[in-house]
Write a protein that holds these residues in place. Sequence first.
Motif, PDB file in Angstrom:
ATOM      1  N   GLU A  71       5.798  -3.218   4.168  1.00 57.33           N
ATOM      2  CA  GLU A  71       6.416  -4.016   2.740  1.00 57.33           C
ATOM      3  C   GLU A  71       5.946  -4.013   1.509  1.00 57.33           C
ATOM      4  N   SER A  72       6.296  -4.215   0.378  1.00 58.12           N
ATOM      5  CA  SER A  72       5.504  -3.734  -0.902  1.00 58.12           C
ATOM      6  C   SER A  72       4.749  -2.224  -0.653  1.00 58.12           C
ATOM      7  N   SER A  73       5.479  -1.721   0.025  1.00 58.86           N
ATOM      8  CA  SER A  73       4.991  -0.186  -0.139  1.00 58.86           C
ATOM      9  C   SER A  73       5.937   0.853  -0.705  1.00 58.86           C
ATOM     10  N   VAL A  74       4.724   1.982   0.146  1.00 58.11           N
ATOM     11  CA  VAL A  74       5.269   3.193  -0.316  1.00 58.11           C
ATOM     12  C   VAL A  74       5.618   4.037   0.534  1.00 58.11           C
ATOM     13  N   LEU A  75       6.735   4.274   1.376  1.00 56.67           N
ATOM     14  CA  LEU A  75       5.960   5.749   2.116  1.00 56.67           C
ATOM     15  C   LEU A  75       6.908   6.444   2.194  1.00 56.67           C
ATOM     16  N   THR A  76       6.098   8.195   1.832  1.00 54.60           N
ATOM     17  CA  THR A  76       5.981   9.577   2.171  1.00 54.60           C
ATOM     18  C   THR A  76       6.019  10.361   2.883  1.00 54.60           C
ATOM     19  N   LEU A  77       7.148  10.958   3.052  1.00 56.45           N
ATOM     20  CA  LEU A  77       7.294  12.153   3.927  1.00 56.45           C
ATOM     21  C   LEU A  77       7.108  13.671   3.050  1.00 56.45           C
ATOM     22  N   ALA A  78       6.353  14.698   3.563  1.00 58.55           N
ATOM     23  CA  ALA A  78       6.463  15.922   1.831  1.00 58.55           C
ATOM     24  C   ALA A  78       5.766  17.297   3.121  1.00 58.55           C
ATOM     25  N   ASP A  79       6.223  17.813   2.618  1.00 60.22           N
ATOM     26  CA  ASP A  79       5.548  18.953   3.418  1.00 60.22           C
ATOM     27  C   ASP A  79       5.872  18.945   4.919  1.00 60.22           C
ATOM     28  N   GLY A  80       7.044  18.677   5.096  1.00 59.53           N
ATOM     29  CA  GLY A  80       7.063  18.749   6.413  1.00 59.53           C
ATOM     30  C   GLY A  80       6.703  17.285   7.636  1.00 59.53           C
ATOM     31  N   GLY A  81       5.666  16.701   6.832  1.00 58.38           N
ATOM     32  CA  GLY A  81       5.634  15.178   7.588  1.00 58.38           C
ATOM     33  C   GLY A  81       6.690  14.356   7.815  1.00 58.38           C
ATOM     34  N   ASN A  82       5.754  14.293   8.879  1.00 52.06           N
ATOM     35  CA  ASN A  82       7.171  13.299  10.347  1.00 52.06           C
ATOM     36  C   ASN A  82       6.161  12.271  10.495  1.00 52.06           C
TER      37      ASN A  82
ATOM     38  N   GLY B 194       1.445  -1.152  -0.085  1.00 48.83           N
ATOM     39  CA  GLY B 194      -0.173  -0.310   0.089  1.00 48.83           C
ATOM     40  C   GLY B 194       0.853   1.289   0.311  1.00 48.83           C
ATOM     41  N   ARG B 195       0.054   2.410   0.562  1.00 51.15           N
ATOM     42  CA  ARG B 195       0.760   3.432   0.338  1.00 51.15           C
ATOM     43  C   ARG B 195       0.403   4.261   1.097  1.00 51.15           C
ATOM     44  N   ILE B 196       1.458   4.144   1.939  1.00 42.76           N
ATOM     45  CA  ILE B 196       0.882   5.827   2.971  1.00 42.76           C
ATOM     46  C   ILE B 196       1.851   7.177   3.132  1.00 42.76           C
ATOM     47  N   THR B 197       1.278   8.320   2.857  1.00 41.75           N
ATOM     48  CA  THR B 197       1.893   9.324   2.987  1.00 41.75           C
ATOM     49  C   THR B 197       1.202  10.408   4.119  1.00 41.75           C
ATOM     50  N   VAL B 198       2.130  11.099   4.677  1.00 39.63           N
ATOM     51  CA  VAL B 198       2.397  11.932   6.116  1.00 39.63           C
ATOM     52  C   VAL B 198       2.188  13.757   4.958  1.00 39.63           C
ATOM     53  N   ASN B 199       2.054  14.498   5.149  1.00 41.81           N
ATOM     54  CA  ASN B 199       1.430  15.723   4.811  1.00 41.81           C
ATOM     55  C   ASN B 199       1.426  17.381   5.302  1.00 41.81           C
ATOM     56  N   ALA B 200       1.834  18.035   4.964  1.00 41.91           N
ATOM     57  CA  ALA B 200       1.996  19.235   5.786  1.00 41.91           C
ATOM     58  C   ALA B 200       1.936  19.260   7.241  1.00 41.91           C
ATOM     59  N   ASP B 201       3.389  19.248   7.847  1.00 41.80           N
ATOM     60  CA  ASP B 201       3.386  19.553   9.278  1.00 41.80           C
ATOM     61  C   ASP B 201       2.332  18.333   9.771  1.00 41.80           C
ATOM     62  N   ALA B 202       2.099  17.114   9.796  1.00 39.69           N
ATOM     63  CA  ALA B 202       1.457  16.298  10.548  1.00 39.69           C
ATOM     64  C   ALA B 202       2.391  15.248  10.768  1.00 39.69           C
ATOM     65  N   SER B 203       1.274  14.287  11.864  1.00 38.47           N
ATOM     66  CA  SER B 203       2.584  13.224  12.959  1.00 38.47           C
ATOM     67  C   SER B 203       1.878  12.116  12.390  1.00 38.47           C
ATOM     68  N   LEU B 204       2.632  11.411  12.435  1.00 29.95           N
ATOM     69  CA  LEU B 204       2.113   9.949  11.946  1.00 29.95           C
ATOM     70  C   LEU B 204       3.140   9.026  13.114  1.00 29.95           C
ATOM     71  N   SER B 205       2.093   8.184  14.180  1.00 31.74           N
ATOM     72  CA  SER B 205       3.295   7.330  15.144  1.00 31.74           C
ATOM     73  C   SER B 205       2.292   6.234  15.017  1.00 31.74           C
ATOM     74  N   MET B 206       3.246   5.074  14.662  1.00 31.44           N
ATOM     75  CA  MET B 206       3.331   3.652  14.579  1.00 31.44           C
ATOM     76  C   MET B 206       4.203   2.601  15.271  1.00 31.44           C
ATOM     77  N   PRO B 207       4.369   2.791  16.913  1.00 32.33           N
ATOM     78  CA  PRO B 207       5.331   2.265  17.564  1.00 32.33           C
ATOM     79  C   PRO B 207       5.372   0.873  17.678  1.00 32.33           C
ATOM     80  N   LEU B 208       3.946   0.064  16.912  1.00 35.39           N
ATOM     81  CA  LEU B 208       4.398  -1.582  17.400  1.00 35.39           C
ATOM     82  C   LEU B 208       4.724  -1.769  15.582  1.00 35.39           C
ATOM     83  N   LEU B 209       4.487  -0.971  14.881  1.00 33.49           N
ATOM     84  CA  LEU B 209       5.053  -1.291  13.648  1.00 33.49           C
ATOM     85  C   LEU B 209       5.881  -2.324  13.329  1.00 33.49           C
ATOM     86  N   THR B 210       6.559  -3.680  12.757  1.00 33.35           N
ATOM     87  CA  THR B 210       7.726  -4.109  12.383  1.00 33.35           C
ATOM     88  C   THR B 210       8.098  -3.901  10.662  1.00 33.35           C
ATOM     89  N   THR B 211       6.555  -3.891  10.092  1.00 31.31           N
ATOM     90  CA  THR B 211       6.673  -4.059   8.653  1.00 31.31           C
ATOM     91  C   THR B 211       6.045  -3.269   7.632  1.00 31.31           C
TER      92      THR B 211
END
Length: 362
Positions: A198-209, A179-196
């Motif tokens: 896979e076969s995906s796209v992670l994008t941090l743009a416009d100040g996203g964390n 899949g795809r995860i996109t974090v935009n515009a000074d947003a923050s995404l917390s995934m403290p238990l994420l280990t994998t």
Amino acid sequence: MLATGGVISLPSVTSYVQDVRNTTRTLRASGIGSELNLPNLQNINVSGGVGRGFNEASILQIEALNGGVVGLSRVGQIEDTSGDYDGTLIKSEGQGSLVDLSSLVNFIDNDGGSFPSFMTANDRGQIRTPNLATLREVNVTTDGIGTIALSNVHTWNNSILTVSSIDFSLPNLTTFQAGRITVNADASLSMPLLTTIESSVLTLADGGNVEVPILENINRASILVGSGVPLTLPLITSYVQDVRNTTRTLRASGIGSELNLPNLRNINVSGGVGRGFNEASILQIEALNGGVVGLSRVGQIEDTSGDYDGTLIKSEGQGSLVDLSSLVNFIDNDGGSFPSFMTANDRGQIRTLISRPYVKLM
């Protein structure tokens, strides 16, 4: 469908099926005081049968608009069982709007990603799903002030998540695939238990964390970092790109942008033998416009298949750096028909210790 102020309760309805081809059916409450309640509905099935095209899709819309409430509090599963373009579109929009799916555990769409289902909350609308654990081919979007409860989700596949202008948490998510995860515009995404991822796209743009402290597997994934954001993934020790007919990318773009994998040791690019050019597996590693990609412990990059696969390394722009300061061997075994590349332009740097560069240096 209910207009402003109307209330309907249907307590005898326990299941719902939408299987009519080339139609959209809608469960909607619109306006303050409007309520559509199905308090004993337990399962929703959307399926128009297999072997159909896009114009024959069976669609179900569930909508709470302008303060309306749709009560589906006992629904445990929503599923598209056909696999052909069908889907469920859930939307809550406007102050006081609520789609209550408080018993929903599984939301599953099986069409292979060509027409996913959706959950969308905008303008203070709410989708209540505190027990939702599994999402498959379900795209989720909020505008920053709409809310969707995803705190219990642990598995999410073949989907798109877009986060903008808010702090968002998936505290129990362990696996995100295809899949795809996109974090935009000074947003923050917390995934403290994420280990994998896979076969995906992670994008941090416009100040996203993003916070992923125990992420250990990014095989076949693209990681794209921009707009001055640093991302360090210390638990990644190996990387594989073996998906045919795909290009994956590790990229940092822009001054202050950093993608660091300080313990990554080996990169392997291989889609298998006996394939043509259009089935190539490609990995791009890019530092652009002052970005830095830190791969300082990688000792070897290799294409082991010998068929058109390759790794394309590029550094472009003042301050751009691909740090491969431990790289000894960079090996492509395709016989020269599709070599790997290292390209440094406009003051960009690629830092290596290469002794066996079976690649084209430009």
